[in-house]
Design a protein around this motif. Structure first.
Motif, PDB file in Angstrom:
ATOM      1  N   ARG A 132      -2.429   4.586   7.089  1.00  0.00           N
ATOM      2  CA  ARG A 132      -1.726   4.209   5.870  1.00  0.00           C
ATOM      3  C   ARG A 132      -0.727   3.117   6.203  1.00  0.00           C
ATOM      4  NH1 ARG A 132      -0.677   9.280   6.985  1.00  0.00           N
ATOM      5  NH2 ARG A 132      -1.789   9.981   5.125  1.00  0.00           N
ATOM      6  N   PHE A 133      -0.330   2.355   5.205  1.00  0.00           N
ATOM      7  CA  PHE A 133       0.676   1.316   5.379  1.00  0.00           C
ATOM      8  C   PHE A 133       2.042   1.889   5.017  1.00  0.00           C
ATOM      9  CE2 PHE A 133      -3.218  -1.086   4.894  1.00  0.00           C
ATOM     10  CZ  PHE A 133      -3.063  -2.133   5.789  1.00  0.00           C
ATOM     11  N   THR A 134       2.952   1.867   5.962  1.00  0.00           N
ATOM     12  CA  THR A 134       4.298   2.367   5.719  1.00  0.00           C
ATOM     13  C   THR A 134       5.129   1.276   5.036  1.00  0.00           C
ATOM     14  OG1 THR A 134       5.200   1.578   7.820  1.00  0.00           O
ATOM     15  CG2 THR A 134       4.117   3.749   7.818  1.00  0.00           C
TER      16      THR A 134
ATOM     17  N   TYR B 220      -0.403  -2.717  -3.734  1.00  0.00           N
ATOM     18  CA  TYR B 220      -1.720  -2.070  -3.719  1.00  0.00           C
ATOM     19  C   TYR B 220      -1.942  -1.361  -2.369  1.00  0.00           C
ATOM     20  CZ  TYR B 220      -6.819  -1.623  -3.618  1.00  0.00           C
ATOM     21  OH  TYR B 220      -8.104  -1.152  -3.505  1.00  0.00           O
ATOM     22  N   LEU B 221      -1.604  -2.034  -1.275  1.00  0.00           N
ATOM     23  CA  LEU B 221      -1.780  -1.444   0.054  1.00  0.00           C
ATOM     24  C   LEU B 221      -0.947  -0.180   0.228  1.00  0.00           C
ATOM     25  CD1 LEU B 221      -1.760  -4.532   2.493  1.00  0.00           C
ATOM     26  CD2 LEU B 221      -3.737  -3.298   1.569  1.00  0.00           C
ATOM     27  N   ALA B 222       0.207  -0.130  -0.425  1.00  0.00           N
ATOM     28  CA  ALA B 222       1.107   1.008  -0.258  1.00  0.00           C
ATOM     29  C   ALA B 222       0.455   2.328  -0.659  1.00  0.00           C
ATOM     30  CB  ALA B 222       2.384   0.784  -1.072  1.00  0.00           C
TER      31      ALA B 222
ATOM     32  N   TYR C  32      -7.062 -11.407  10.311  1.00  0.00           N
ATOM     33  CA  TYR C  32      -8.080 -11.791   9.327  1.00  0.00           C
ATOM     34  C   TYR C  32      -8.633 -10.619   8.533  1.00  0.00           C
ATOM     35  CZ  TYR C  32     -12.257 -10.872  12.379  1.00  0.00           C
ATOM     36  OH  TYR C  32     -13.243 -10.320  13.148  1.00  0.00           O
ATOM     37  N   GLN C  33      -8.487  -9.384   9.072  1.00  0.00           N
ATOM     38  CA  GLN C  33      -8.885  -8.218   8.275  1.00  0.00           C
ATOM     39  C   GLN C  33      -8.017  -8.131   7.016  1.00  0.00           C
ATOM     40  OE1 GLN C  33     -11.524  -7.007   9.272  1.00  0.00           O
ATOM     41  NE2 GLN C  33     -11.616  -6.850  11.492  1.00  0.00           N
ATOM     42  N   LEU C  34      -6.738  -8.410   7.158  1.00  0.00           N
ATOM     43  CA  LEU C  34      -5.812  -8.337   6.020  1.00  0.00           C
ATOM     44  C   LEU C  34      -5.984  -9.507   5.068  1.00  0.00           C
ATOM     45  CD1 LEU C  34      -2.801  -7.088   8.098  1.00  0.00           C
ATOM     46  CD2 LEU C  34      -3.757  -5.880   6.126  1.00  0.00           C
TER      47      LEU C  34
END
Length: 483
Positions: free
Chosen positions: A69-71, A97-99, A19-21
């Motif tokens: 960070r998001f890989t 955007y997350l990247a 749910y955070q995402l």
């Protein structure tokens, strides 16, 4: 590094609740991702029936933020998730955007090892709403267990004073990572060492150990087993005396001690792990003293905690050191801290701050609004009370200028200090020994009535006028909106 450890270190951003995402994507779609927000991390109730906790885990927070960070692999996985109707849960634009996300904001926290109390923020995040939201699960995880175990260690070592306590809980911990966190936290909380060899290597914690019953059983003869161990470790020999008959074990240990003495060495101690520890320790002490072995220590272990240690000492147990394992390392009687992370203020599209608070029928679940800090007041070096205030009201409250440590003229300490500013940590790393000494200094400074194992008095934690006013206004606003 194991595949398990690699998975954790390589995918820290995914170590979160779904749910955070989904909330993050919602903020992004609303155009709210970059609105500044303030979240406070605190606990609702002190653990173990006490009144205080020992803050722990701040160093881990810094290391986490460095790596967060998001890989590409993370994002590829998120792209496979489906909503209940079978559609893709996260759109590609959001994943793009997350990247590019890295943590940028302000994190304030109490110094690791600080004594803290219910409802006062001990970590504060100010960042873009989306990023600040995404950190919730990991921050709670990083500080919750560490603070819980450090607190348990402080209580156990308070009960054992002046005797030393060694942490023996590796084998019963909830996994390797928990065992390492616990070893570090228990040393901070006051233990003098650990049986965990890797923790000793990583943090220079003194490592301690004796022998297991299997050593004696392997020989089949206790006297022979003791002698062989003494030959191997003549300068650090501690003998476990309760494998068969404890009193007979003490006699055999005395024989070995006399031989060590003849060769210029000494038996460091004996360990009692079962039975009537009061009667057995008293008898063992008598036997050792009559043999001229007054300097041989008696170490006790076996399902110990602060309550049992207190009872044993009150009953006259002749024990000089304590090995505490399962009930310490696992926080056995309360395995989770009631730690929460709540939104307290958010900016609108024009950059104006708006306070937020949770209003609940359960008073314990109500939160405090604003951009909060905590100030501790001292008289003659002794803490007297904490005041939670909104930093925007500092002039109204006529607080002295903020300082890193103490204002000598006013006798105050600002508890929340910068941990991270912008995109860089500003945390000054201290050795575990320094943190441990800091905890001991506080335990010595606080009046004992606030630290008692049972029936402790609540340390005064007050709301400043501005915080009380904001809270009252938000309650009235909520009542006006309610049907």
């Amino acid at each position: 590094m194991t595949s398990y450890a690699k998975a954790i270190c390589s995918h820290l951003a995914l170590l979160t609740d779904l749910y955070q995402l989904t909330m993050a994507q919602g903020y992004w779609r609303q155009g709210w991702a970059d609105r500044r927000a303030v979240f406070h991390l605190f606990f609702r109730r002190a653990p173990f029936g006490g009144r205080f906790a020992v803050a722990c885990g701040m160093e881990a927070v810094v290391e986490f933020l460095k790596r967060w960070r998001f890989t590409e692999e993370d994002l590829n996985y998120l792209a496979t998730l489906k909503a209940s109707d079978g559609r893709t849960l996260f759109c590609q634009e959001f994943l793009d955007y997350l990247a590019g996300l890295r943590f940028e904001g302000e994190v304030l926290a109490v110094e690791e090892g600080t004594l803290i109390f219910a409802h006062e923020p001990f970590l504060r995040v100010q960042a873009g709403l989306l990023v600040a939201q995404l950190l919730e699960t990991q921050l709670l995880n990083l500080v919750g267990f560490a603070t819980l175990v450090a607190t348990k260690a402080a209580r156990v070592t308070l009960a054992a004073r002046p005797d030393p306590v060694i942490e023996f809980g590796l084998r019963r911990a909830q996994g390797f990572e928990a065992a390492l966190i616990a070893a570090r936290a228990t040393y901070i909380g006051g233990c003098v060492g650990t049986s965990n060899v890797l923790a000793g290597k990583l943090w220079n914690i003194p490592v301690r150990g004796t022998q297991a019953h299997s050593w004696i059983l392997a020989f089949g003869d206790e006297r022979r087993a003791f002698q062989a161990y003494a030959e191997s470790y003549p300068s650090s020999c501690v003998l476990l005396v309760d494998t068969f008959d404890t009193i007979q074990g003490v006699k055999h240990a005395i024989e070995v001690a006399q031989k060590l003495k003849e060769n210029g060495h000494r038996l460091v101690g004996i360990r009692l792990d079962s039975g009537d520890l009061v009667a057995l320790s008293q008898k063992a002490r008598q036997m050792l003293d009559e043999a001229g072995l007054n300097d041989v220590l008696i170490l006790a272990s076996g399902d110990l905690d602060e309550y049992r240690i207190s009872r044993l000492k009150a009953a006259g147990a002749q024990i000089n050191a304590w090995g505490v394992g399962t009930r310490l390392t696992t926080a056995f009687d309360e395995p989770a801290l009631s730690v929460v992370y709540k939104l307290a203020a958010i900016q609108d599209g024009n950059g104006n701050w708006h306070d937020r608070m949770k209003i609940s029928a359960e008073s314990a679940k109500q939160t405090l609004p604003g951009i909060l800090r905590v100030r501790r007041y001292h008289v003659a070096g002794q803490p007297q009370m904490d005041v939670i205030y909104d930093e925007r009201d500092s002039r109204e409250l006529q607080f002295p200028a903020q300082g890193r440590k103490k204002s000598s003229t006013e006798g105050t300490t600002e508890l929340l200090q910068p941990l991270w500013i912008g995109s860089e940590p500003v945390y000054t790393e201290r050795s575990l020994k320094e943190i441990r000494e800091y905890v001991q200094d506080q335990l010595a400074a606080f009046p004992a009535e606030y630290l008692s194992l049972r029936g402790a008095k609540a340390f005064p934690v007050k709301m400043a006028r501005g915080v009380a006013r904001r809270r009252r206004q938000l309650r009235l606003h909520h009542e006006e909106l309610s049907p």
